[in-house]
Design an enzyme around this catalytic site. Structure first.
Site, PDB file in Angstrom:
ATOM      1  N   GLU A 206     -40.927 -11.573   6.523  1.00 59.08           N
ATOM      2  CA  GLU A 206     -41.893 -12.914   7.367  1.00 59.08           C
ATOM      3  C   GLU A 206     -43.409 -12.475   8.310  1.00 59.08           C
ATOM      4  O   GLU A 206     -44.115 -12.723   8.138  1.00 59.08           O
ATOM      5  CB  GLU A 206     -41.903 -14.592   6.769  1.00 59.08           C
ATOM      6  CG  GLU A 206     -40.325 -14.474   5.993  1.00 59.08           C
ATOM      7  CD  GLU A 206     -39.429 -14.711   5.584  1.00 59.08           C
ATOM      8  OE1 GLU A 206     -39.074 -13.711   6.282  1.00 59.08           O
ATOM      9  OE2 GLU A 206     -38.534 -15.048   5.202  1.00 59.08           O
ATOM     10  N   ARG A 261     -31.241 -19.840  17.530  1.00 66.47           N
ATOM     11  CA  ARG A 261     -31.693 -20.604  17.630  1.00 66.47           C
ATOM     12  C   ARG A 261     -31.329 -21.805  19.363  1.00 66.47           C
ATOM     13  O   ARG A 261     -32.214 -22.800  18.779  1.00 66.47           O
ATOM     14  CB  ARG A 261     -31.209 -21.512  16.647  1.00 66.47           C
ATOM     15  CG  ARG A 261     -29.494 -21.022  16.205  1.00 66.47           C
ATOM     16  CD  ARG A 261     -28.941 -21.486  15.645  1.00 66.47           C
ATOM     17  NE  ARG A 261     -27.903 -21.305  15.482  1.00 66.47           N
ATOM     18  CZ  ARG A 261     -27.495 -20.490  14.634  1.00 66.47           C
ATOM     19  NH1 ARG A 261     -28.756 -19.133  14.294  1.00 66.47           N
ATOM     20  NH2 ARG A 261     -26.124 -19.077  14.643  1.00 66.47           N
ATOM     21  N   GLU A 346     -27.534 -23.721  11.153  1.00 63.21           N
ATOM     22  CA  GLU A 346     -27.144 -21.940  10.591  1.00 63.21           C
ATOM     23  C   GLU A 346     -26.235 -21.857  11.201  1.00 63.21           C
ATOM     24  O   GLU A 346     -25.559 -21.218  11.361  1.00 63.21           O
ATOM     25  CB  GLU A 346     -28.762 -21.551  11.230  1.00 63.21           C
ATOM     26  CG  GLU A 346     -28.334 -20.577  11.034  1.00 63.21           C
ATOM     27  CD  GLU A 346     -29.643 -19.442  10.967  1.00 63.21           C
ATOM     28  OE1 GLU A 346     -31.158 -19.135  10.083  1.00 63.21           O
ATOM     29  OE2 GLU A 346     -30.462 -19.359  12.323  1.00 63.21           O
ATOM     30  N   HIS A 377     -39.132 -46.751   5.324  1.00 70.35           N
ATOM     31  CA  HIS A 377     -38.939 -46.902   4.082  1.00 70.35           C
ATOM     32  C   HIS A 377     -39.179 -46.343   3.218  1.00 70.35           C
ATOM     33  O   HIS A 377     -40.365 -46.103   2.015  1.00 70.35           O
ATOM     34  CB  HIS A 377     -41.135 -47.599   4.280  1.00 70.35           C
ATOM     35  CG  HIS A 377     -41.078 -48.818   5.474  1.00 70.35           C
ATOM     36  ND1 HIS A 377     -41.101 -49.945   5.202  1.00 70.35           N
ATOM     37  CD2 HIS A 377     -41.338 -48.984   6.815  1.00 70.35           C
ATOM     38  CE1 HIS A 377     -41.186 -50.496   6.310  1.00 70.35           C
ATOM     39  NE2 HIS A 377     -41.362 -50.342   7.726  1.00 70.35           N
TER      40      HIS A 377
HETATM   41  O1  F6P Z   1     -32.707 -16.870   9.055  1.00 71.34           O
HETATM   42  C1  F6P Z   1     -32.338 -16.509   9.928  1.00 71.34           C
HETATM   43  C2  F6P Z   1     -33.156 -16.228  10.969  1.00 71.34           C
HETATM   44  O2  F6P Z   1     -32.344 -14.317  11.593  1.00 71.34           O
HETATM   45  C3  F6P Z   1     -32.768 -17.050  12.079  1.00 71.34           C
HETATM   46  O3  F6P Z   1     -31.131 -17.679  12.388  1.00 71.34           O
HETATM   47  C4  F6P Z   1     -33.868 -16.459  12.682  1.00 71.34           C
HETATM   48  O4  F6P Z   1     -34.337 -17.640  13.709  1.00 71.34           O
HETATM   49  C5  F6P Z   1     -35.019 -15.965  11.877  1.00 71.34           C
HETATM   50  O5  F6P Z   1     -34.684 -15.621  11.482  1.00 71.34           O
HETATM   51  C6  F6P Z   1     -36.108 -15.270  12.968  1.00 71.34           C
HETATM   52  O6  F6P Z   1     -35.450 -14.234  13.513  1.00 71.34           O
HETATM   53  P1  F6P Z   1     -36.502 -13.119  14.665  1.00 71.34           P
HETATM   54  O7  F6P Z   1     -36.226 -14.047  15.253  1.00 71.34           O
HETATM   55  O8  F6P Z   1     -35.131 -11.303  14.556  1.00 71.34           O
HETATM   56  O9  F6P Z   1     -37.844 -12.790  13.558  1.00 71.34           O
END
Ligand code: F6P
Length: 539
Positions: A206, A261, A346, A377
């Site tokens: 993404e 995280r 997570e 609410h």
């Molecule tokens: O969703 C899994 C994960 O690996 C998370 O632990 C992490 O924070 C996120 O994707 C983003 O990962 P990256 O910083 O490697 O893009």
């Protein structure tokens, strides 16, 4: 054959089965000094656990559980840089980002200081206008691209602390949904925008898709060569940053011992330094460092993260309550529940022990939340009268940063009232008496009193912050980070990996091909049917 931890858990569970185990009101009735005995202070925060069904006896069993889990020793193993993340063979040294530690933690801190110095020099050069965009205009906006831990923590802190007039304007792009990009696009002038691509791995699909989208937009405005002046990367994967075309002196590194995280204190926090100013970023780190000291030096009985973890262990493990609501009574903390959702779920959403065997106990609860009073609410009805208790974390901020004193009094009164109402409740007899006094007839009383009664004995913990400044926010976030570590010990699970999210990523690849060029792959009939419907509707 049970191990010592299982035996300690059994003793805690045994307390949970006793008659009246969930009652809180009798504990207050029997002990007028209950608040005094069940609240603690640390790193400028107050934690009250008195509105839970924990008695001295239960606390004794929970302390025994903590000892069986080696909690006090394990915190030092983490600080020394031992590979507490066994499945990935890594340390978890986020504390080294904020202060000196013993052993391998010490060299990790030296490493962190070098990056901090580089971040500071960059931040101040941008603010002074020495580092500018391709068209020689000063940067006034930071567009941060990243997802999960590379988004939620920085976004939460930005929402909490950023004010109009701060050095730069923050804009965040997390989701791969193009509507997200369309939403932020009108806020951006490419000539004045500095883009930070934040990804620990620099492979997250993404984030890379969004980074390519933004790079094309930037190149269309300032040209292919000019675009590189607008990009920087925050990552552990320096080779991938270079392959993407980000200049080596624009890569702000961090190490694999920083979990996603737990990463907002690392180079991943560069957007915070740029948007809030260096001093406030340092104050955030200082607040976390205060909590680290408290966590590492305070004995179990007075240790805030350990107590918070023990309360959760009691609720989940002994009483079977697998959900928890987080209610910050401060609109600026509106993204805190989302950050805690990732941090806790997570980390603690695991079903096997460190040795790979199934956990004989329940683990991480579902975490959700909204700021109060808005939450009152929406979902608080269920928490007051639903069939099963849902423990709540109330977070109150004593002093506001505005002059609307009456609003702040209303806000605080509501937060305190919610916690009190959950605990004291109001039984059907008391409701009937109220209705009688108000002139209701007996038929109406009989019909309505059961619906209006609130059972009470609903548990909550309350954290009081003096104000919402970088220092106290740093302490609050670190409190929850350490709580997560403690629960990992109590449940004997690894809170630092996240293998469960991998399969979905793998299965998305063939589905993406099918959506792109129709190449067929075998799936279950549901996935095939749904895919066919999407393709049909897209025609
Ligand atoms: O969703 C899994 C994960 O690996 C998370 O632990 C992490 O924070 C996120 O994707 C983003 O990962 P990256 O910083 O490697 O893009």
């Amino acid at each position: 054959m049970d191990d010592a931890l299982q035996q300690a858990w059994r003793a805690v569970e045994e307390f949970g089965r006793r008659p009246g185990a969930t009652a809180i009101r009798p504990l207050f009735a029997a002990d007028p000094g209950r608040f005094a005995r069940y609240h603690r202070r640390g790193a400028g925060l107050l934690l009250d656990i008195s509105k839970t069904a924990i008695s001295d006896e239960v606390l004794g069993a929970l302390h025994a559980l903590a000892r069986a889990a080696g909690l006090e020793e394990q915190r030092h193993a983490m600080a020394r840089g031992e590979a507490v993340n066994e499945t990935e063979g890594r340390a978890a040294l986020h504390m080294a980002l904020r202060g000196p530690l013993p052993g391998a933690g010490g060299s990790a801190h030296e490493d962190a200081l070098r990056t901090l110095a580089y971040m500071r020099a960059f931040t101040e050069s941008v603010h002074r206008g020495e580092i500018r965009g391709a068209t020689n205009q000063r940067f006034d906006t930071v567009l941060s691209i990243g997802i999960g831990g590379s988004d939620l923590g920085p976004v939460m802190v930005t929402r909490a602390l950023w004010r109009a007039g701060d050095p730069m304007r923050p804009v965040h792009l997390g989701n791969v949904d193009g509507h997200g990009w369309e939403t932020v696009l009108p806020m951006l002038d490419p000539r004045r925008t500095l883009v930070l691509v934040g990804s620990k791995t620099f492979t997250t699909a993404e984030t890379m898709a969004n980074a390519r989208l933004v790079r094309a937009w930037m190149e269309a405005s300032v040209g292919r060569n000019g675009a590189s002046a607008h990009f920087a990367a925050l990552s552990t994967n320096l080779a991938a940053c270079e392959a993407f075309g980000i200049a080596a002196d624009r890569v702000f590194p961090f190490r694999d011992w920083v979990g996603g995280r737990f990463s907002l204190w690392s180079a991943m926090g560069l957007s915070l330094a740029l948007c809030l100013g260096w001093e406030r970023f340092e104050a955030l780190l200082a607040g976390a460092r205060e909590m680290d000291r408290h966590f590492l030096q305070t004995p179990l009985a007075d240790n805030l993260p350990m107590l918070l973890a023990l309360v959760e262990a009691w609720h989940v493990g002994a009483l079977g309550w697998h959900r928890r609501a987080v209610l910050p009574y401060d609109e600026r903390l509106r993204r805190l529940p989302a950050h805690l959702q990732q941090l806790e779920m997570e980390s603690l959403g695991k079903g096997v022990r460190r040795d790979g065997s199934p956990t004989p106990w329940a683990t991480g609860p579902v975490v959700f939340g909204e700021p109060g009073t808005s939450a009152q609410h929406s979902f608080m009805q269920l928490i007051h009268q639903g069939a099963r208790p849902v423990p709540v974390d109330f977070i109150l901020v004593a002093k506001a940063d505005h002059r609307h004193e009456e609003n702040h009094r209303i806000l605080l009164a509501n937060g305190l009232a919610q916690a009190e109402a959950l605990m004291v409740g109001r039984d059907a007899d008391a409701i009937a008496a109220d209705m009688r006094e108000a002139g209701a007839d007996e038929a109406a009383i009989a019909r309505l009193a059961p619906h209006r009664a609130a059972p009470g004995d609903r548990p909550s913990t309350t954290i009081i912050m003096p104000c919402l400044d970088p220092q106290s926010l740093g302490s609050l976030i670190a409190l929850y980070e350490h709580k997560v570590f403690c629960l990992g010990c109590l449940w004997d699970i690894n809170p630092f990996d996240q293998w469960g999210v991998e399969l979905g990523k793998v299965l998305a690849t063939p589905l993406l091909r099918e959506l792109t060029d129709g190449r067929k792959v075998a799936h279950d009939s549901s996935t095939e049917g749904l895919l066919a419907e999407v393709l049909r509707l897209q025609k």
